[in-house]
Write a protein that holds these residues in place. Structure first.
Motif, PDB file in Angstrom:
ATOM      1  N   UNK C 340      -3.499  -6.624   0.544  1.00 28.76           N
ATOM      2  CA  UNK C 340      -3.058  -5.714   1.607  1.00 28.76           C
ATOM      3  C   UNK C 340      -2.518  -4.430   0.999  1.00 28.76           C
ATOM      4  N   UNK C 341      -1.608  -4.575   0.039  1.00 29.34           N
ATOM      5  CA  UNK C 341      -0.978  -3.386  -0.523  1.00 29.34           C
ATOM      6  C   UNK C 341      -1.994  -2.500  -1.237  1.00 29.34           C
ATOM      7  N   UNK C 342      -2.974  -3.105  -1.893  1.00 24.16           N
ATOM      8  CA  UNK C 342      -3.970  -2.293  -2.589  1.00 24.16           C
ATOM      9  C   UNK C 342      -4.796  -1.494  -1.589  1.00 24.16           C
ATOM     10  N   UNK C 343      -5.280  -2.169  -0.538  1.00 22.36           N
ATOM     11  CA  UNK C 343      -6.114  -1.469   0.435  1.00 22.36           C
ATOM     12  C   UNK C 343      -5.361  -0.287   1.045  1.00 22.36           C
ATOM     13  N   UNK C 344      -4.116  -0.532   1.433  1.00 23.39           N
ATOM     14  CA  UNK C 344      -3.397   0.547   2.098  1.00 23.39           C
ATOM     15  C   UNK C 344      -2.928   1.624   1.117  1.00 23.39           C
ATOM     16  N   UNK C 345      -2.768   1.282  -0.166  1.00 24.29           N
ATOM     17  CA  UNK C 345      -2.510   2.324  -1.165  1.00 24.29           C
ATOM     18  C   UNK C 345      -3.694   3.273  -1.230  1.00 24.29           C
ATOM     19  N   UNK C 346      -4.883   2.681  -1.242  1.00 23.73           N
ATOM     20  CA  UNK C 346      -6.079   3.506  -1.405  1.00 23.73           C
ATOM     21  C   UNK C 346      -6.285   4.403  -0.187  1.00 23.73           C
ATOM     22  N   UNK C 347      -6.215   3.810   1.024  1.00 22.38           N
ATOM     23  CA  UNK C 347      -6.430   4.646   2.218  1.00 22.38           C
ATOM     24  C   UNK C 347      -5.401   5.765   2.265  1.00 22.38           C
ATOM     25  N   UNK C 348      -4.158   5.442   1.876  1.00 24.49           N
ATOM     26  CA  UNK C 348      -3.124   6.471   1.947  1.00 24.49           C
ATOM     27  C   UNK C 348      -3.418   7.607   0.983  1.00 24.49           C
ATOM     28  N   UNK C 349      -3.786   7.251  -0.231  1.00 19.63           N
ATOM     29  CA  UNK C 349      -4.052   8.317  -1.200  1.00 19.63           C
ATOM     30  C   UNK C 349      -5.230   9.169  -0.782  1.00 19.63           C
ATOM     31  N   UNK C 350      -6.175   8.548  -0.047  1.00 16.85           N
ATOM     32  CA  UNK C 350      -7.337   9.314   0.378  1.00 16.85           C
ATOM     33  C   UNK C 350      -6.964  10.490   1.284  1.00 16.85           C
ATOM     34  N   UNK C 351      -5.838  10.377   1.975  1.00 13.83           N
ATOM     35  CA  UNK C 351      -5.431  11.485   2.846  1.00 13.83           C
ATOM     36  C   UNK C 351      -5.164  12.742   2.034  1.00 13.83           C
ATOM     37  N   UNK C 352      -4.811  12.566   0.760  1.00 16.23           N
ATOM     38  CA  UNK C 352      -4.551  13.736  -0.079  1.00 16.23           C
ATOM     39  C   UNK C 352      -5.793  14.601  -0.226  1.00 16.23           C
ATOM     40  N   UNK C 353      -6.972  13.987  -0.096  1.00 13.81           N
ATOM     41  CA  UNK C 353      -8.200  14.747  -0.357  1.00 13.81           C
ATOM     42  C   UNK C 353      -8.422  15.847   0.703  1.00 13.81           C
TER      43      UNK C 353
END
Lengths: 316, 97, 658, 201
Positions: C340-353
């Protein structure tokens, strides 16, 4: 005018300069493998963030300075430009690369922190049950058969498996020098592996707001050498009073306590981490100023704890 | 728009019969069969989605009018968010297990 | 049901007593003033019953500024309490109430109305429309918001304030641990305001989809309209979740259900889950329109069209999509599995793009431009570096494992203030300085504006920068005090000093509003900034029907194109046609009042009385159902007269301000 | 806002304001999908938390549920017929089918209320367990929607009687039709994921 325009970026730059020079801050001064792993990740991210900040601030300063309106360029008419596919691809691609560079170690670390830390696999971990209550921390040592309040002694160099739960409100168990935090929740058990490299004293605290006594919800973690730890356990077993159910109910009331030590653990009659464990609540003891609403009595889980009116918050 | 303004409301009757069939099919699968719970859930869930689509197209004429496209996108988006909410909540609240 | 009046009116605290007296005096003063000036009729006819989107926008903005003041005072009190270790200014309970109301008011009752207010004023003008799609619903949205805001604000003098944080996490916010009615205020007032917001979202989606003037294709819309549109989409997607969460909270607290309780099988984290399913998109609801304002301001004062318009649009759509998929990063430390934490880390960081894309597009809009440092532009400029700090710390927080060390510390507090103050407050200030002449027919003073700017930005950085370091040193949020041994004292003191400077900056804005209202030059053009979008093609202040003749759009930056090609700037008499406008209605105001009364009764758990009051709500709905008022027509002569008035004035004014 | 009337379209689509209202209502339905989605999410998470109270197998009666389902499905069908008659310009046909729809809806609400009273008598209240809290609130929200729909439709029927079929009354009727079908869609999911799934689990 334009000098002032530069003040903002300079001011905003300050933290980056400061960050690189700060080693004393607790997060940057790890005393155990978990905290060290996290710090490695933080430092890795700081490098990239620093690059981003330098590039954007540099570009910002340059552009604002170069293209500012002055009396000299009054007749300058800016060109019509719609964009540049090439440039836009570049500044989409670079963030993607940065995100990838950050994602991989992040996921690695997340998985790593769930396990016994590297280098300590051969040591048998000891288990300590952490129960948070308003506004105190209760530590039970099921293997040793003792229980402490607001302090926890651990053997240095041995991984400790903390089983976290709460008797009531939600808290967050955090010993920054040793590693990251995790919530403690009623009827739910979470786990956290922490290890202290060497003997020493560390501050732990609750970070999740839980009412009036929240500010004082601190505890100390003392890592002792294995020998000292065994000695301490023996002393406790010889001297400390036995924990009774009545005494324990007393503990769960919303109060502040100093350090306390008992033999026996409350796990003998209740484990708040179990889904069907008994509910301990004392709504009457949480009344503050203002109009009070109706309190719903829970028929099945009445705890008969509401007879006395202790539990006044004495911190202020 | 609906072309056939006169005569027998064919699409409505077909829609009604189909929705009854789907409802009883779901009931049959759930009560009469002894499939594993997950399989049943997938079957009756799919039947429900089909029936919902039936209502949206045959009774509500979701894609008609000058804003048909907006309406379809809107419903699809709403459904997507609802699925994210349901599936996400179930996954996260099971603590990822 | 015996009421203990001693509990009903919160007494015994000199601060609260002072504000009680101040409130009573102010109210008496306002009533007396209006009566003395014989303005009741005017107030009712021109404002309380108005359905004009510009007036509604102005009412939103005024309430937003007022609430910003209230929230700011809360902030200052918090800063005063933490200025020194073991400070005895506020006790724990009072501090808890104040940080709770600070958070709620700033997000829901200050940021939201300020943005929705500007959306109301500007969006219909930018797309060349005469009003929003549903003018009366728009008024209803405002009055529901206002009703919710007032209900929430009386809590600190009547009955007790909520004290479980703006996130109101269960089980703390439940009856088991907070039996006082404070959190009922939270549940009910936010519900009422939230319904209003949801209707605003629907209204603006339809407005943008259906009311664009001829030639205004989606890809020609000004960026502020685009971001408002996408923000409305997010509102419609996320506010229903909040509605449900608040309803369940109300059920738990008032009707004894077990959704989030620890007894009866309830699940406390489910509240956090629902709260952030709404709460995270909420951040984008407030940040996106702000991005739009920066786009307008930067483009106008660089004298260039927006760089990479298409990629800007795609990036906001991308942000909107991702915003619904990241909520778990607010509770990485819950102990969910690493998956869970990995998936949501990735989606969150994607917002930076997409956010990075926007950042560079703004920078390159300025490149090769001619950057004029008006006050509005200064805010937009200050936004870029400050927001970058907020953004990079956001990426750091998004990294699940690292978050275990940042979570709930002042590092997090510093981060979101670095996102929300530059990202929203700076934008609102930029927007106010920029659009003020459109709303009121005079500019805000640029000199006072610059004082406002410098105090506010310096104070802001001084207040929140130290918090990053405090957080990394283990200082947690929401703690009313700290020990001297912790060594936090110097940075906390610095932060307090910053807050005072920031407050002086806000004071300068208030003074500026007052000064400009009294002394500013009224003889201004419809286009004082030499701007690019359609709202500047009509009078300042805008006449009630917006455009005598709806403009035709041939390019992006429509008004710029009109000016360059000298098209559509003049109005011939024969082009004037009768205009159909909606009539005023007292119903929205009535609904606001009756919702407020019902809410108040519900807060005090007088269920029967609340049930009776809902009859009033139903009555309002029935009246609306039978309301066949179809509006009125504006006569040609009146239009001609109005148009001549402002078009002739314009010839004599100095068009350029800076 | 303009009163441009395009008579080539069905009554409810003839004016721009009508088209905006219909689109606006679709957007509102999008929000309703998410609202009910959230309630389903809550139910899905809490549906096995009985806290020692009754379980679905103790409570649910499949026969009653089927009757409710068929009532609602049929009412959705008759509602469709009402709109169909409206588009043919048949006012009386519209009113007839519309009133039948409401009667079926009222029957549904009556059944549901009886069902709830029955549960409460068996000791299954909203306050008993998390499962029952989420059950009652999900079903109650739907039931409240149906009841509001009946009240609202009654207002519209009165207006049709008073004013006949005009673009405005036609639009109101059409919108309430959308609402009614939508509530049927929600019920399909309640029937599937609340009743059938929980009885099997």
């Amino acid at each position: 005018m334009f000098k002032k325009g530069y003040l903002i970026p300079l001011l905003a730059f300050l933290p980056v300069l400061l960050l690189s020079g700060c080693n004393k801050m607790v997060v940057f001064d790890p005393k155990g493998p978990a905290a060290r792993d996290i710090l490695g990740l933080i430092n890795w991210s700081l490098v990239f963030m620093l690059i981003v900040v330098v590039v954007v601030f540099g570009l910002f300063g340059y552009i604002v300075w170069k293209y500012r309106a002055t009396s000299k360029n009054k007749d300058y008419v800016p060109p019509e430009e719609h964009g540049s596919t090439k440039l836009e691809i570049i500044w989409t691609a670079i963030p993607i690369l940065i995100v990838i560079a950050l994602t991989i170690p992040t996921v690695n670390t997340i998985y790593k922190l769930e396990k016994v830390p590297a280098g300590y696999e051969d040591k048998k971990p000891i288990t300590i049950n952490v129960t948070s209550a308003d506004w105190k921390w209760i530590f039970s040592y099921p293997e040793q058969g003792i229980e402490t309040v607001n302090y926890v002694n651990i053997p240095a160099g041995t991984p400790v498996k903390f089983k976290l739960t709460s008797a009531g409100t939600m808290q967050s168990f955090w010993v920054p020098a040793l590693g990251g935090q995790k919530y403690t929740m009623n009827k739910m058990e979470t786990q956290l592996y922490l290890t202290a490299d060497n003997p020493g004293e560390f501050l732990g605290r609750n970070t999740n707001f839980n009412g009036k006594g929240y500010a004082d919800m601190e505890f100390t973690v003392e890592a002792k050498s294995s020998k000292d730890f065994e000695k301490w356990v023996k002393e406790v077993k010889a001297n400390a009073p036995k924990l009774t159910e009545k005494k324990y109910n007393e503990l769960l009331k919303p109060t502040h306590l100093g350090r306390e030590t008992f033999t026996g653990t409350h796990l003998a009659w209740v484990d708040h981490g179990k889904m069907n464990s008994k509910t301990y609540t004392n709504p009457e003891l949480y009344k503050v100023h203002g109009v009070q609403g109706k309190i719903f009595k829970d028929e099945e889980n009445n705890t008969e704890m509401n007879d006395s009116n202790g539990g006044e918050h004495n911190g202020n | 728009m609906e072309k056939n303004h006169k005569g027998f409301p064919v699409t409505h009757v077909i829609g009604f019969i189909m929705s009854l069939v789907l409802t009883f099919a779901a009931l049959g699968v759930a009560i009469k069969t002894s499939l594993p719970f997950k399989t049943i859930l997938w079957i009756i869930g799919s039947l429900a989605v089909v029936q919902a689509g039936l209502q949206l197209y045959m009774f509500m004429h979701m894609n008609e009018g000058e804003d048909g496209k907006s309406q379809v996108i809107n419903v699809a988006y709403g459904f997507f968010i609802a699925v994210v909410t349901v599936a996400g909540s179930i996954w996260v609240m099971s603590f990822g297990m | 049901m015996g009421i203990n009046w001693h509990d009903f009116f919160i007494v015994g605290n000199p601060l609260i007593l002072g504000s009680q007296i101040a409130i009573v005096l102010t109210m008496v003063g306002i009533v007396a003033g209006i009566t003395y000036l014989k303005k009741w009729k005017w107030l009712w006819r021109e404002w309380l019953t108005t359905v004009d989107h510009k007036r509604i926008g102005i009412m939103y903005i005024l309430s937003g500024v007022l609430m910003f003041f209230r929230g700011g005072v809360d902030g200052l009190l918090m800063k005063a309490q933490t200025s020194r270790p073991e400070m005895k200014f506020l006790d724990a309970q009072h501090y808890n109430e104040i940080f709770t109301t600070h958070g709620v008011i700033m997000i829901l009752f200050a940021a939201m109305p300020l943005l929705i207010g500007l959306m109301n004023v500007v969006v219909p003008l930018q797309i060349g429309a005469r009003d929003v799609a549903f003018p009366q619903l728009n008024a209803l949205s405002f009055w529901l918001f206002f009703s919710g805001a007032m209900l929430f604000n009386i809590s600190f003098v009547v009955g007790g304030s909520p004290d479980a944080g703006w996130t109101a996490y269960f089980p703390l916010a439940g009856k088991e641990f907070t039996p006082g009615i404070g959190n009922n205020y939270y549940a009910v007032a936010l519900q009422i305001a939230g319904i209003g917001t949801l209707m605003t979202g629907i209204n603006f989606i339809v407005t943008v989809l259906k009311m664009r003037t001829k030639g205004m294709t989606l890809m020609r819309m000004p960026m502020f309209t685009w971001t408002s549109f996408i923000a409305s989409v997010i509102i419609v997607a996320s506010f229903p979740i909040f509605t449900v969460a608040l309803a369940l909270m109300t059920f738990d607290r008032i009707f004894g259900t077990h959704f989030f309780t620890i007894s009866g099988g309830g699940m406390d984290m489910m509240w956090a889950n629902l709260f952030w399913l709404w709460g995270h998109p909420e951040v984008y609801i407030v940040v996106l329109p702000a991005f739009g304002m920066f786009s307008e301001v930067i483009s106008t004062f660089s004298r260039k069209r927006l760089f990479g318009y298409n990629s800007m649009v795609f990036s906001i759509v991308g942000i909107a999509f991702l915003s619904m998929l990241v909520w778990v990063h607010h509770f990485f430390t819950m102990g969910a599995g690493p998956g869970v934490n990995s998936v949501f880390s990735i989606t969150t960081m994607m917002i930076a793009i997409p956010t990075g894309v926007k950042m560079f597009n703004w920078l390159f809009t300025m490149r090769k431009g001619r950057i004029e440092l008006t006050t509005a532009m200064l805010w937009a400029l200050a936004f870029i570096p400050c927001f970058v700090i907020g953004g990079v710390t956001g990426v750091m927080l998004a990294m699940g494992a690292a978050d275990y060390q940042y979570h709930n510390t002042l590092f997090l507090v510093a981060h979101f203030h670095y996102v929300l103050i530059p990202g929203v407050v700076f934008a609102v200030f930029a927007g106010l300085y920029y659009w003020w002449p459109k709303m009121f027919g005079h500019m805000l003073n640029e000199k006072i504006g610059k004082i406002h700017f410098w105090f506010f930005t310096i104070g802001f950085n001084l207040t929140f920068m130290p918090m990053f370091f405090l957080g990394l040193d283990g200082a947690v949020r929401r703690s009313y005090t700290y020990s001297a041994e912790s060594g936090y004292a110097p940075l906390f003191l610095l932060s307090t000093i910053g807050a005072v400077i920031l407050a002086i900056g806000f004071g300068a804005l208030c003074y500026n509003i007052y000064w400009s209202a009294r002394y500013a030059d009224r003889n201004i053009s419809n286009d004082p900034w030499d701007a690019r979008t359609l709202e500047w093609a009509t009078a300042s202040p805008v006449q009630f029907y917006n455009f005598a003749k709806l403009p035709e759009v041939k390019s992006i930056d429509a008004f710029w194109y009109m000016k360059k090609h000298n098209e559509g700037l003049t109005l011939k008499d024969e082009e004037v046609e009768e205009i159909h406008m909606p009539s005023n209605s007292g119903l929205p105001f009535y609904m606001g009042v009756i919702f407020g009364i019902t809410g108040f009764l519900l807060v005090f758990e007088w269920k029967l009385a609340a049930l009776v009051a809902t009859v009033g709500i139903l009555a309002g709905l029935i009246i609306r159902s039978f309301d066949y008022n179809d509006g009125f027509h504006v006569h040609k002569d009146e239009i001609k007269k109005t148009e001549k008035a402002w078009r002739s004035v314009n010839k004599g004014v100095n068009n350029h301000v800076s | 806002m303009s009163a441009n009337v395009n008579t080539a379209l069905p009554l409810e689509y003839q004016t721009e304001q009508n088209r905006m209202n219909i689109l606006g209502f679709w957007i509102f339905l999008g929000a309703e999908i998410i609202l009910f989605g959230t309630l389903f999410a809550v139910f899905s998470v809490l549906n096995a938390r009985y806290a020692g109270g009754p379980t679905p197998k103790d409570l649910f009666e499949i026969k009653d549920v089927m009757v409710e389902t068929i009532l609602l499905l049929t009412s959705s069908f008759t509602c469709g017929l009402a709109i169909y008659e409206m588009r043919r310009g048949n006012r009386n046909g519209l009113l007839l089918w519309f009133i039948i729809t409401l009667l079926l809806g009222a029957g549904f609400v009556f059944m549901e209320v009886t069902e709830f009273i029955h549960y409460v008598h068996e000791g299954a209240t909203m306050q008993t367990s998390a499962f029952l809290s989420s059950f009652f609130v999900l079903l109650g929200t739907h039931g409240l929607h149906v009841s509001m729909g009946i009240g609202w439709a009654t207002m519209v029927i009165i207006q049709i009687f008073k004013r006949g079929l005009t673009p405005v009354t036609a639009r109101k009727t059409f919108i309430i039709g959308l609402y009614w079908h939508f509530l049927d869609v929600v019920w399909i999911f309640i029937f599937t994921f609340v009743y059938l799934a929980r009885m099997v689990a």
